[in-house]
Design a protein around this motif. Structure first.
Motif, short mmCIF file in Angstrom:
data_model
loop_
_atom_site.label_atom_id
_atom_site.label_comp_id
_atom_site.label_asym_id
_atom_site.label_seq_id
_atom_site.Cartn_x
_atom_site.Cartn_y
_atom_site.Cartn_z
N LYS A 262 0.82 -1.23 0.00
CA LYS A 262 0.00 0.00 0.00
C LYS A 262 0.85 1.27 0.00
N LEU A 263 1.98 1.21 -0.70
CA LEU A 263 2.81 2.39 -0.94
C LEU A 263 2.56 2.82 -2.39
N ASP A 264 2.48 4.11 -2.66
CA ASP A 264 2.26 4.61 -4.02
C ASP A 264 3.35 4.06 -4.95
N PRO A 265 2.98 3.23 -5.95
CA PRO A 265 4.00 2.65 -6.84
C PRO A 265 4.80 3.72 -7.58
N ALA A 266 4.16 4.85 -7.91
CA ALA A 266 4.87 5.93 -8.60
C ALA A 266 5.97 6.48 -7.69
N PHE A 267 5.67 6.57 -6.39
CA PHE A 267 6.69 7.04 -5.45
C PHE A 267 7.82 6.02 -5.35
N ALA A 268 7.49 4.73 -5.29
CA ALA A 268 8.52 3.68 -5.20
C ALA A 268 9.45 3.76 -6.41
N GLU A 269 8.87 4.02 -7.58
CA GLU A 269 9.69 4.13 -8.80
C GLU A 269 10.60 5.36 -8.74
N LYS A 270 10.05 6.48 -8.28
CA LYS A 270 10.84 7.72 -8.15
C LYS A 270 11.98 7.49 -7.16
N PHE A 271 11.67 6.78 -6.07
CA PHE A 271 12.66 6.49 -5.05
C PHE A 271 13.80 5.64 -5.63
N LEU A 272 13.44 4.59 -6.38
CA LEU A 272 14.48 3.73 -6.96
C LEU A 272 15.33 4.52 -7.95
N ASN A 273 14.71 5.36 -8.75
CA ASN A 273 15.48 6.18 -9.70
C ASN A 273 16.45 7.11 -8.98
N PHE A 274 16.01 7.63 -7.84
CA PHE A 274 16.84 8.51 -7.01
C PHE A 274 18.09 7.75 -6.53
N ILE A 275 17.88 6.51 -6.07
CA ILE A 275 18.99 5.69 -5.57
C ILE A 275 19.91 5.28 -6.72
N ILE A 276 19.29 4.86 -7.84
CA ILE A 276 20.09 4.38 -8.98
C ILE A 276 20.97 5.50 -9.54
N ALA A 277 20.45 6.73 -9.57
CA ALA A 277 21.23 7.87 -10.06
C ALA A 277 22.51 8.01 -9.22
N GLU A 278 22.38 7.84 -7.91
CA GLU A 278 23.54 7.93 -7.01
C GLU A 278 24.50 6.75 -7.29
N VAL A 279 23.94 5.57 -7.46
CA VAL A 279 24.77 4.38 -7.71
C VAL A 279 25.57 4.55 -9.01
N ILE A 280 24.91 5.06 -10.06
CA ILE A 280 25.59 5.21 -11.35
C ILE A 280 26.73 6.22 -11.22
N ARG A 281 26.50 7.29 -10.45
CA ARG A 281 27.59 8.25 -10.18
C ARG A 281 28.77 7.53 -9.53
N HIS A 282 28.49 6.66 -8.54
CA HIS A 282 29.56 5.90 -7.89
C HIS A 282 30.29 5.01 -8.90
N HIS A 283 29.49 4.31 -9.75
CA HIS A 283 30.09 3.37 -10.69
C HIS A 283 30.97 4.09 -11.71
N GLU A 284 30.51 5.26 -12.15
CA GLU A 284 31.32 6.01 -13.12
C GLU A 284 32.65 6.43 -12.49
N ARG A 285 32.59 6.81 -11.20
CA ARG A 285 33.81 7.20 -10.49
C ARG A 285 34.74 6.00 -10.36
N ILE A 286 34.17 4.85 -10.01
CA ILE A 286 34.98 3.64 -9.88
C ILE A 286 35.62 3.29 -11.23
N ALA A 287 34.82 3.40 -12.30
CA ALA A 287 35.34 3.06 -13.64
C ALA A 287 36.49 3.99 -14.01
N GLU A 288 36.34 5.31 -13.73
CA GLU A 288 37.42 6.27 -14.02
C GLU A 288 38.67 5.92 -13.22
N ASP A 289 38.48 5.62 -11.94
CA ASP A 289 39.63 5.31 -11.07
C ASP A 289 40.32 4.04 -11.54
#
Lengths: 117, 117
Positions: free
Chosen positions: B80-107
């Motif tokens: 009973k959580l708004d699925p649109a919010f869950a999707e926005k939340f996951l996108n928020f987390i994934i954006a941070e993860v991709i930033r980390h991965h790009e930094r790791i790849a550069e390093d």
């Protein structure tokens, strides 16, 4: 992003694919836990919203938010999570909560809003 | 937001203040749990990042993300959580993860980046 010169799933070493699968299973388990925690969190904040609306308290409470942010930054540091990210995360959640509270406040004053088309 | 015509904490009925405190304690407990889950999640995604960098896999994986979003939306609906919010939340987390991965790849390609000023 172009992926034309990067290996697709079929090219990946089976041992690497297995390790990636293991990590992703953990990530999926954590995400399920977080979604359920957030569902529970919104249940609590919905109750806060109704309480505030009934007693004409403002939807936002900046002193409370400042305390939450300071506390979460400390918890994040201890858990080795970037405190700046923890703060961004809390702001993201609070923005959603305030939207809910404003909607509850409107419904309490004027009755439920008409269903949007 | 103006709060000049809304009651401050001193004006609030003690029973209401107590109920608000009870709900906020639950919210704070949930936030602590979520911060610790997210710390654990980033530990897993950092390992994914190193694995991807070592094997020249792209930081983003759109097929995986689509599966994650579909799964989280279903979990959110059941909780009973708004699925649109869950999707926005996951996108928020994934954006941070991709930033980390790009930094790791550069390093991984060029050695660690110089410490920013």
């Amino acid at each position: 992003m172009t992926t034309s010169n990067t290996p697709g799933p079929a090219d990946v070493d089976p041992a690497v694919r297995e390790e990636l699968g293991r990590l992703r299973d953990s990530i999926d388990n954590i995400d399920a836990a977080v979604v359920h925690m957030l569902a529970e969190r919104f249940k609590a904040t919905q109750q806060v919203g109704h309480l505030k609306a009934r007693h004409q308290l403002p939807p936002a409470d900046q002193a409370r938010e400042a305390r939450q942010i300071a506390r979460l930054r400390t918890l994040a540091e201890n858990a080795k999570l970037d405190p700046a990210f923890a703060e961004k995360f809390l702001n993201f959640i609070i923005a959603e909560v305030i939207r809910h509270h404003e909607r509850i406040a409107e419904d309490t004053v004027s009755g439920p809003a008409p269903t949007p088309n």
